[in-house]
Design an enzyme around this catalytic site. Structure first.
Site, mmCIF file in Angstrom:
data_model
loop_
_atom_site.group_PDB
_atom_site.id
_atom_site.type_symbol
_atom_site.label_atom_id
_atom_site.label_comp_id
_atom_site.label_asym_id
_atom_site.label_seq_id
_atom_site.Cartn_x
_atom_site.Cartn_y
_atom_site.Cartn_z
ATOM 1 N N HIS A 162 0.994 -0.930 -0.028
ATOM 2 C CA HIS A 162 -0.027 -0.285 0.330
ATOM 3 C C HIS A 162 0.623 0.826 -0.302
ATOM 4 C CE1 HIS A 162 0.517 -0.989 4.551
ATOM 5 N NE2 HIS A 162 0.807 0.640 4.394
ATOM 6 N N GLU A 219 7.930 0.957 5.277
ATOM 7 C CA GLU A 219 7.668 -0.036 5.929
ATOM 8 C C GLU A 219 7.387 -1.815 4.931
ATOM 9 O OE1 GLU A 219 3.264 -0.058 6.192
ATOM 10 O OE2 GLU A 219 3.775 -1.171 8.038
ATOM 11 N N HIS A 244 4.460 7.481 3.791
ATOM 12 C CA HIS A 244 4.780 5.389 3.576
ATOM 13 C C HIS A 244 4.548 5.428 2.280
ATOM 14 C CE1 HIS A 244 2.481 3.629 6.664
ATOM 15 N NE2 HIS A 244 2.727 2.776 5.789
#
Lengths: 141, 141
Positions: free
Chosen positions: A14, A137, A86
């Protein structure tokens, strides 16, 4: 052809976008951009409420701060209208990914132990200063 | 089930990251993160040199300014270490997407006429103030 190695980056799971007003952002993505959006999900243990914008190949997550000490509060203080927060990449094995990254000189945020992320899977965050201003991430899938 | 409408957002074509030093960023993505990266491609007509980071489901584009008046120069002046610059979504029909967006109150950058983007296809950019600080590119595919 390059073989897939342990610790290699997989799919973009994502792209996270921090927003000051989740209802307004959701309406924009749904009604103006014409995207499919999920109902909002409160994740108090992660300090955010999230709406998933479902694209055919990945998803965008719209994040609004929830409660005190939200991990996106400082970002929104700096960028009050919101912005890209992010990118989350999938990895097969988060511990081998971490070891490869640390060996390569990258800093893992926190104590280097994977936490349980917003999707219930082990995640780590990498220091944005080591990746040209991008907070990364990693999520084990 | 929601039907696909004209002008709806399609795939995330790429996530663009502006970097001050393309060689260093490419080395980081390749050697530290373990991603597949393309050779650098100079696109003087777009004011950038680009490296494609190939993920299984989409790509990241690392952009370095090229020449005078690069469209990412102001961004890097504000964020000298770099950062996420825009997200590009695919659409089937860029003119119907534009009309839908304008009807929804969104501002299209420039005069609203699609330009030929870095991949040789028609593109438009949407005003980041209308999308919570995120610069959105639409590309007709």
């Amino acid at each position: 052809m390059q073989e897939k190695e342990a610790g290699m980056l997989g799919r973009v799971n994502h792209i996270a976008i921090a927003v000051p007003n989740l209802a307004a952002a959701t309406a924009s993505y749904r009604d103006v951009l014409g995207a499919r959006v999920s109902p909002p999900q409160a994740l108090p243990e992660h300090g955010v409420t999230v709406v998933f914008v479902e694209l055919p190949n990945t998803k965008v997550e719209l994040l609004e701060p929830l409660g005190e000490g939200s991990p996106i509060a400082a970002f929104l203080e700096k960028s009050p209208s919101g912005g890209m927060h992010h990118i989350c990449y999938e990895v097969d094995d988060i511990l081998s990914a971490r070891d490869r990254l640390v060996a390569g000189g990258a800093r893992v945020l926190g104590d280097g132990t994977p936490k349980t992320g917003a999707h219930g899977k082990p995640v780590l965050f990498l220091h944005p200063k080591d990746f040209f201003g991008t907070l990364i991430e990693l999520e084990e899938v």
